[in-house]
Design a protein around this motif. Structure first.
Motif, mmCIF file in Angstrom:
data_model
loop_
_atom_site.group_PDB
_atom_site.id
_atom_site.type_symbol
_atom_site.label_atom_id
_atom_site.label_comp_id
_atom_site.label_asym_id
_atom_site.label_seq_id
_atom_site.Cartn_x
_atom_site.Cartn_y
_atom_site.Cartn_z
ATOM 1 N N PRO A 1 0.811 -1.233 0.000
ATOM 2 C CA PRO A 1 0.000 0.000 0.000
ATOM 3 C C PRO A 1 0.840 1.278 0.000
ATOM 4 O O PRO A 1 0.449 2.263 -0.616
ATOM 5 N N VAL A 2 1.979 1.270 0.685
ATOM 6 C CA VAL A 2 2.795 2.477 0.746
ATOM 7 C C VAL A 2 3.375 2.798 -0.628
ATOM 8 O O VAL A 2 3.355 3.946 -1.094
ATOM 9 N N GLU A 3 3.905 1.792 -1.303
ATOM 10 C CA GLU A 3 4.479 2.007 -2.631
ATOM 11 C C GLU A 3 3.415 2.512 -3.608
ATOM 12 O O GLU A 3 3.656 3.440 -4.397
ATOM 13 N N ARG A 4 2.229 1.908 -3.549
ATOM 14 C CA ARG A 4 1.158 2.328 -4.450
ATOM 15 C C ARG A 4 0.696 3.755 -4.135
ATOM 16 O O ARG A 4 0.354 4.523 -5.024
ATOM 17 N N TRP A 5 0.689 4.091 -2.845
ATOM 18 C CA TRP A 5 0.280 5.445 -2.451
ATOM 19 C C TRP A 5 1.273 6.484 -2.960
ATOM 20 O O TRP A 5 0.876 7.533 -3.497
ATOM 21 N N MET A 6 2.539 6.221 -2.798
ATOM 22 C CA MET A 6 3.555 7.160 -3.266
ATOM 23 C C MET A 6 3.487 7.337 -4.787
ATOM 24 O O MET A 6 3.739 8.429 -5.301
ATOM 25 N N THR A 7 3.136 6.285 -5.490
ATOM 26 C CA THR A 7 2.985 6.395 -6.936
ATOM 27 C C THR A 7 1.815 7.322 -7.286
ATOM 28 O O THR A 7 1.900 8.143 -8.207
ATOM 29 N N LYS A 8 0.710 7.198 -6.545
ATOM 30 C CA LYS A 8 -0.424 8.101 -6.762
ATOM 31 C C LYS A 8 -0.029 9.551 -6.528
ATOM 32 O O LYS A 8 -0.405 10.452 -7.291
ATOM 33 N N VAL A 9 0.726 9.776 -5.470
ATOM 34 C CA VAL A 9 1.165 11.140 -5.156
ATOM 35 C C VAL A 9 2.033 11.686 -6.281
ATOM 36 O O VAL A 9 1.894 12.845 -6.699
ATOM 37 N N ALA A 10 2.933 10.857 -6.772
ATOM 38 C CA ALA A 10 3.817 11.294 -7.855
ATOM 39 C C ALA A 10 3.030 11.661 -9.106
ATOM 40 O O ALA A 10 3.308 12.664 -9.765
ATOM 41 N N VAL A 11 2.030 10.850 -9.445
ATOM 42 C CA VAL A 11 1.211 11.141 -10.627
ATOM 43 C C VAL A 11 0.494 12.480 -10.462
ATOM 44 O O VAL A 11 0.433 13.293 -11.393
ATOM 45 N N LEU A 12 -0.050 12.721 -9.269
ATOM 46 C CA LEU A 12 -0.746 13.989 -9.020
ATOM 47 C C LEU A 12 0.195 15.175 -9.156
ATOM 48 O O LEU A 12 -0.135 16.179 -9.812
ATOM 49 N N LEU A 13 1.366 15.100 -8.521
ATOM 50 C CA LEU A 13 2.296 16.214 -8.552
ATOM 51 C C LEU A 13 2.843 16.452 -9.960
ATOM 52 O O LEU A 13 3.068 17.601 -10.365
ATOM 53 N N GLU B 1 3.416 8.897 8.571
ATOM 54 C CA GLU B 1 4.752 8.656 8.019
ATOM 55 C C GLU B 1 4.801 8.961 6.511
ATOM 56 O O GLU B 1 5.758 9.563 6.024
ATOM 57 N N THR B 2 3.761 8.548 5.786
ATOM 58 C CA THR B 2 3.763 8.830 4.352
ATOM 59 C C THR B 2 3.672 10.328 4.083
ATOM 60 O O THR B 2 4.309 10.841 3.156
ATOM 61 N N THR B 3 2.916 11.030 4.905
ATOM 62 C CA THR B 3 2.804 12.487 4.729
ATOM 63 C C THR B 3 4.139 13.165 4.985
ATOM 64 O O THR B 3 4.561 14.051 4.224
ATOM 65 N N ASP B 4 4.814 12.767 6.054
ATOM 66 C CA ASP B 4 6.122 13.361 6.353
ATOM 67 C C ASP B 4 7.120 13.063 5.237
ATOM 68 O O ASP B 4 7.933 13.929 4.869
ATOM 69 N N ALA B 5 7.060 11.865 4.697
ATOM 70 C CA ALA B 5 7.982 11.496 3.624
ATOM 71 C C ALA B 5 7.695 12.281 2.347
ATOM 72 O O ALA B 5 8.605 12.732 1.654
ATOM 73 N N VAL B 6 6.433 12.447 2.021
ATOM 74 C CA VAL B 6 6.067 13.218 0.827
ATOM 75 C C VAL B 6 6.517 14.661 0.971
ATOM 76 O O VAL B 6 7.042 15.271 0.033
ATOM 77 N N ARG B 7 6.302 15.228 2.148
ATOM 78 C CA ARG B 7 6.709 16.613 2.365
ATOM 79 C C ARG B 7 8.214 16.776 2.170
ATOM 80 O O ARG B 7 8.678 17.719 1.506
ATOM 81 N N SER C 1 10.902 8.704 -10.562
ATOM 82 C CA SER C 1 10.787 7.407 -9.882
ATOM 83 C C SER C 1 11.739 7.327 -8.697
ATOM 84 O O SER C 1 11.452 6.655 -7.695
ATOM 85 N N ALA C 2 12.842 8.041 -8.785
ATOM 86 C CA ALA C 2 13.785 8.063 -7.661
ATOM 87 C C ALA C 2 13.154 8.723 -6.442
ATOM 88 O O ALA C 2 13.394 8.305 -5.299
ATOM 89 N N HIS C 3 12.350 9.761 -6.678
ATOM 90 C CA HIS C 3 11.645 10.402 -5.567
ATOM 91 C C HIS C 3 10.700 9.417 -4.888
ATOM 92 O O HIS C 3 10.609 9.370 -3.651
ATOM 93 N N VAL C 4 10.014 8.612 -5.705
ATOM 94 C CA VAL C 4 9.066 7.647 -5.153
ATOM 95 C C VAL C 4 9.800 6.626 -4.293
ATOM 96 O O VAL C 4 9.388 6.306 -3.168
ATOM 97 N N ILE C 5 10.909 6.106 -4.811
ATOM 98 C CA ILE C 5 11.677 5.101 -4.066
ATOM 99 C C ILE C 5 12.188 5.675 -2.755
ATOM 100 O O ILE C 5 12.085 5.041 -1.690
ATOM 101 N N GLU C 6 12.714 6.884 -2.808
ATOM 102 C CA GLU C 6 13.267 7.500 -1.595
ATOM 103 C C GLU C 6 12.172 7.812 -0.586
ATOM 104 O O GLU C 6 12.359 7.667 0.624
#
Length: 820
Positions: A328-340, A375-381, A349-354
């Motif tokens: 779920p975390v990997e899929r969520w970060m991918t959604k965030v990347a698509v939106l941004l 945790e996902t919010t802090d990482a995205v920020r 993709s490096a941003h998503v992995i990190e």
């Protein structure tokens, strides 16, 4: 089998599915209004898309309504779908909506785990306006359907609690947050984080399918031993009714009964009071005839911020957790990347992995089994937003909360007006959407004109789907801009409007006629006439015009007449583009203008400061209206402008008229070319002479140079600026203190560039404008003749704009002259 759940909880939803798969019950009983039993089969329709809500409303008073929202990750929805897929009967067992809609005097919101029928669940319904959809407004309903709860609502509403909810507004003296109490006992300061750790991140439903429910029931039992019903006396009645329904199902099916309800209710349902005692509790409840249907809902309306008592902070996140099959975390970060990326931000993709690595590391450091929303919010920020909360707010709005709008099948029951509205929406290709958007309409096109009519008619009916906004492009009468957003509570508004007719056109016509009869002032009727023209209601307009003519004939207040005239005249502009006959409207407007002309001079005499300022605004409005009316193609309207100018001359010269009105009259005459600049300067000179009290002179200046264009008038006419400057420097110190606030109000309204230019001109002194000629023929403040060298400099730009790179100067000059 009692399955106590957290409403809108993905973990509870997965656990319910696992328990039902394991137990294979013969009937599934769900907390909700029994009147909705007939609507359960629609949950399996291929056109049904959650989030949706059950809507109950009183037949004779549609505004009295209640909602029971359901998302894809709601345990009740999962139970319904499981029963439909397995061919097992499913029934609702909470207190009927017929009682819920009338019981009590105000909303009593429930919590996420509490239970109670959703927005209206088991509690008295509040007006739909109050609840913005019903959940929170409709009584305690928010209680149960609502809430995947991400914590407490206003510090009290929780998923687990059905009773005490300080934030819900019940009369209870003590209201607890069950999840908050349990989280505190476990050493957590955040109930939502505790729930994620012990439920969402522990693979609820794995292994023994019934173990999670046994643990939750034990916890709720301990809480109810301490807090009882938590001050929710209504819950005792609801629980008595549910016990009666469970007994009836057990007799009918001989066992194999599964009950899905808020966890808070489970200990009460486990009790075995006598049937007579339960019947005594539910006997004699007030009732009202009610109708029920399915309506679309949105993730945003599931959010606690919407006012939903059992709402959650992150419906989009919970929906993701429920639907993500793995990682779920990997899929969520991918959604965030698509939106941004869609917002033109550089995210690789490096941003998503990190970001995934950082979120998992934070979870380990914080002692959590898996990375959660925090945790996902802090990482995205940190990784994708470079520490900024601006793009992070977009992620929260679009993904964490979300704008998902559900859909219901056409087979769902609906009032005739709703069906007609749905037909018009399909024909005009105007689909309701939860995401706010702007819609540009060109009324010269048939489809856009139809959309405009629909939106205006709905506004007349109180269904504010669209809000008119100022167009950023053309300002022509053929152009309209709307801001659209479909909110779930609009379904209630449509039901309410159904009393006026079975179609949008018929209902809007009847409502306009009724509003005209009930209008209190002339301005209300004229505004209604304008709205009838915008909505194109040919049958309503004659009735409105008759009332308008009668009111105008009887009203002797010039202020009321002046207020009414602008809306009337604006309406005349819609005739050409909308093909509406505005002849009767033009006649009433002309008559109204004549009465204003006669009554305005006496009405402007002997006014105090506030009344004079109000009358000055009326003068401005009438001036604009007369200008538009003079352009209307009706006989005699062209003469109105001349008569209006005569009125302005009377106002400008009458000493009993306040200075702010006299100054404005001179300014309007000057703008229309009816007064030469020399005459305007002479009038200003007389007013600013030593014999005029400073306060009166300051008021005249405010009327003359206040408002739009006043500053530029002083910039380009140094004689007027010199008169103001000379008068101001001659004002005594005592009088200056009195006139300063008025002058500050006048000049502070100018744009910064205008104020700066005026300051430079005053500093340089009269006639000192650098290289600019100020003497000789021409307009004061400008050069005496055209500067040919500067004019030639713009020719290359003109060629580029007009696409005439090969054209000669004479051709370009001719084109520019025609355009001018």
């Amino acid at each position: 089998m009692l399955l106590g759940v957290r409403h809108h909880g993905p973990g509870s939803a997965r656990a319910v599915r696992a328990a039902l798969d394991s137990a294979r019950p013969r009937v599934v009983l769900i907390e909700g209004p029994p009147e909705a039993d007939a609507l359960i089969p629609l949950a399996g329709d291929e056109d049904m898309r959650p989030p949706v809500a059950l809507l109950a409303h009183a037949v004779d008073e549609p505004g009295r309504s209640a909602f029971w929202p359901l998302a894809e990750f709601s345990p009740e929805w999962v139970a319904m779908r499981w029963a439909l897929e397995q061919g097992v009967p499913a029934r609702f067992i909470d207190l009927p909506a017929t009682h819920t809609l009338v019981w009590g005097s105000g909303p009593e919101g429930e919590s996420a785990v509490e239970g109670g029928g959703g927005d209206g669940g088991g509690q008295p319904a509040a007006p739909a306006d109050a609840d913005a959809g019903g959940d929170s407004s409709v009584g305690s309903g928010a209680d149960d359907r609502g809430g995947t709860g991400t914590g407490t609502d206003r510090g009290t509403d929780s998923d687990a609690d059905d009773g005490p909810d300080a934030g819900s507004g019940t009369q209870a003296g003590v209201r607890i947050d069950p999840l908050g109490v349990l989280a505190e006992a476990a050493g957590y300061d955040d109930a939502e984080r505790w729930w994620e750790d012990v439920v969402e991140h522990r693979g609820l439903g794995a292994g023994d399918a019934f173990a999670p429910f046994a643990v939750v029931e034990e916890a709720m039992g301990a809480l109810r031993e301490v807090y009882g019903s938590g001050g929710h006396d209504r819950d005792l009645v609801r629980e008595a009714y549910m016990r009666l329904q469970v007994r009836a199902a057990q007799r009918e099916f001989g066992g194999g009964v599964a009950v899905v309800c808020g966890a808070w209710h489970v200990p009460a349902l486990r009790q075995k009071p006598t049937v007579a005692a339960d019947r005594a509790l539910v006997k004699g409840l007030p009732k009202v005839k009610a109708d029920m249907t399915w309506v679309p809902w949105t993730h945003r309306r599931l959010a606690r911020a919407s006012g939903y008592g059992a709402g959650i902070d992150s419906p989009g996140w919970y929906g993701h957790l429920f639907t993500a099959p793995d990682r779920p975390v990997e899929r969520w970060m991918t959604k965030v990347a698509v939106l941004l990326r869609a917002e033109d931000r550089t995210v690789s993709s490096a941003h998503v992995i990190e970001a995934v690595r950082l979120a998992e590391t934070l979870a380990v450091m914080r002692g959590r089994p898996l990375a959660g929303l925090g945790e996902t919010t802090d990482a995205v920020r940190a990784v994708m937003c470079e520490g900024s909360d601006v793009p992070l707010s977009l992620v929260h709005d679009r993904l964490v909360v979300g704008d998902v709008l559900g859909e219901v099948p056409e087979a769902a029951p609906a009032v005739p007006l709703q069906r007609d509205l749905a037909r018009l929406q399909r024909r005009l290709r105007l689909k309701p959407e939860a995401l706010e958007r702007e819609l540009e309409l060109d009324l010269r096109k048939e489809t856009d004109a139809g959309r405009s009519r629909l939106l205006h008619r709905l506004r007349l009916l109180g269904v504010a789907w669209g809000e008119p906004v100022t167009s950023r492009g053309s300002r022509g009468t053929f152009r309209e801009t709307w801001r659209l957003r479909w909110e779930p509570e609009l379904s209630v508004r449509v039901a309410e409007a159904g009393v006026w007719g079975t179609t949008v056109l018929a209902a809007a016509t009847a409502k306009a006629e009724a509003d005209a009869v009930a209008a209190h002032g002339l301005a209300e009727v004229t505004g209604l006439a304008e709205r009838c023209l915008l909505a194109e209601l040919p049958d309503a307009l004659p009735a409105v015009m008759r009332i308008l003519a009668d009111r105008a004939a009887l009203d002797t207040d010039v202020g009321h007449l002046a207020q009414a005239l602008p809306a009337l005249v604006r309406s005349l502009r819609y005739g050409d583009v909308r093909g509406t006959d505005t002849g009767a409207l033009a006649e009433v407007a002309a008559g109204l203008a004549e009465r204003v002309f006669v009554g305005l001079p006496p009405a402007c005499a002997a006014l105090d400061t506030d009344a004079a300022e109000e009358m000055r605004r009326h003068v401005d409005a009438v001036h604009t209206a007369v200008g538009l009316l003079g352009e209307a193609p009706a006989a005699g309207h062209g003469e109105l402008r001349g008569r209006w100018h005569a009125v302005l001359r009377v106002l400008s010269a009458r000493d009993t008229v306040p200075g702010v009105i006299r100054g404005r009259a001179v300014r309007l005459l000057l703008d229309d070319g009816e007064l030469a600049q020399d005459e305007a300067a002479r009038s200003m000179g007389l007013v600013l002479s030593p014999g005029t009290p400073p306060g009166d002179a300051a008021a005249w200046i405010e009327g003359f140079v206040g408002g739009g264009g006043g500053g530029m008038l002083l910039v380009h006419d140094e004689r007027l600026l010199g008169l103001v400057d000379g008068w101001l420097t001659a004002v005594s110190a005592e009088a200056f203190t009195d006139v300063l606030p008025l002058l500050r109000r006048t000049f502070s309204a100018y744009e910064p560039g205008v104020r700066r230019t005026l300051g430079e001109l005053v500093r340089r002194g009269p006639g000192q404008r650098g290289s600019t000629e100020t003497a000789g023929p021409g307009i004061p403040g400008f050069g005496a003749s055209l500067d040919a060298e500067r004019a030639d400099a713009v020719l290359p730009v003109v060629r580029l704009l007009l696409g005439l790179d090969g054209a000669g100067e004479e051709e370009i000059t001719e084109l520019v002259g025609v355009a001018g």
